[in-house]
Design a protein around this motif. Structure first.
Motif: not given
Ligand code: ZN
Length: 157
Positions: A7-13, A62-64, A71-74, A85-88
């Protein structure tokens, strides 16, 4: 890797590539690239734990993952793109769950000779991403994971 790492990488993407389709494809691909780095996650030692415990850990992870991504990207790119993108990015692991939930157990490594079509299908879907999956034990496998996430976060900055 853990859902949170993906999810961290998804958010950065999605912060870098704001088109949701491009970002989703990259996030999906990033899952396999990340999993090819030897790592530890809640699936690593599942045979030594009850399936209910592994399931609970997976749900908590998954919740985390979603919480951290929001928190970081929305704030920057919006809740909907971050969700898509997190789901993907997490989808490859979800596709494996029918095998774990319905068919796998600690002493069974593959479908038996009289396995149903559904069991064989679930196993094939489970087996495919596992060709890329490189495992390492805790704590080394956690450090490799942190290094991989850091690498992608710097790369995508
Ligand atoms: Zn995975």
């Amino acid at each position: 890797m853990t859902a949170t790492a993906h999810a961290l990488v998804a958010g950065a993407i999605v912060s870098r590539f704001t088109d949701p389709v491009t970002a989703s494809l990259l996030a999906f691909g990033s899952h396999y690239i990340m999993d090819s780095v030897p790592h530890w996650d809640f699936g690593t030692n599942w045979r030594g734990r009850s399936k209910a415990a592994t399931g609970a850990l997976a749900i908590a992870d998954t919740v985390c993952a979603f919480t951290v991504a929001y928190i970081l990207f929305a704030g920057k790119v919006g809740v909907v793109p971050v969700t898509i993108v997190t789901i993907a990015a997490l989808f490859p692991d979800w596709a494996e769950t029918p095998w774990y939930i319905f068919f796998a157990h600690p002493k069974k490594h593959e479908p038996g000779t009289h396995a149903s079509m559904w069991e064989r299908l679930a196993y094939t879907i489970y087996k495919f991403p596992n060709m890329f999956h490189a495992k390492a034990q805790f704590p080394l496998g956690l450090f490799t994971q942190i290094a991989t996430v850091a690498f992608f976060l710097i790369l995508l900055q």
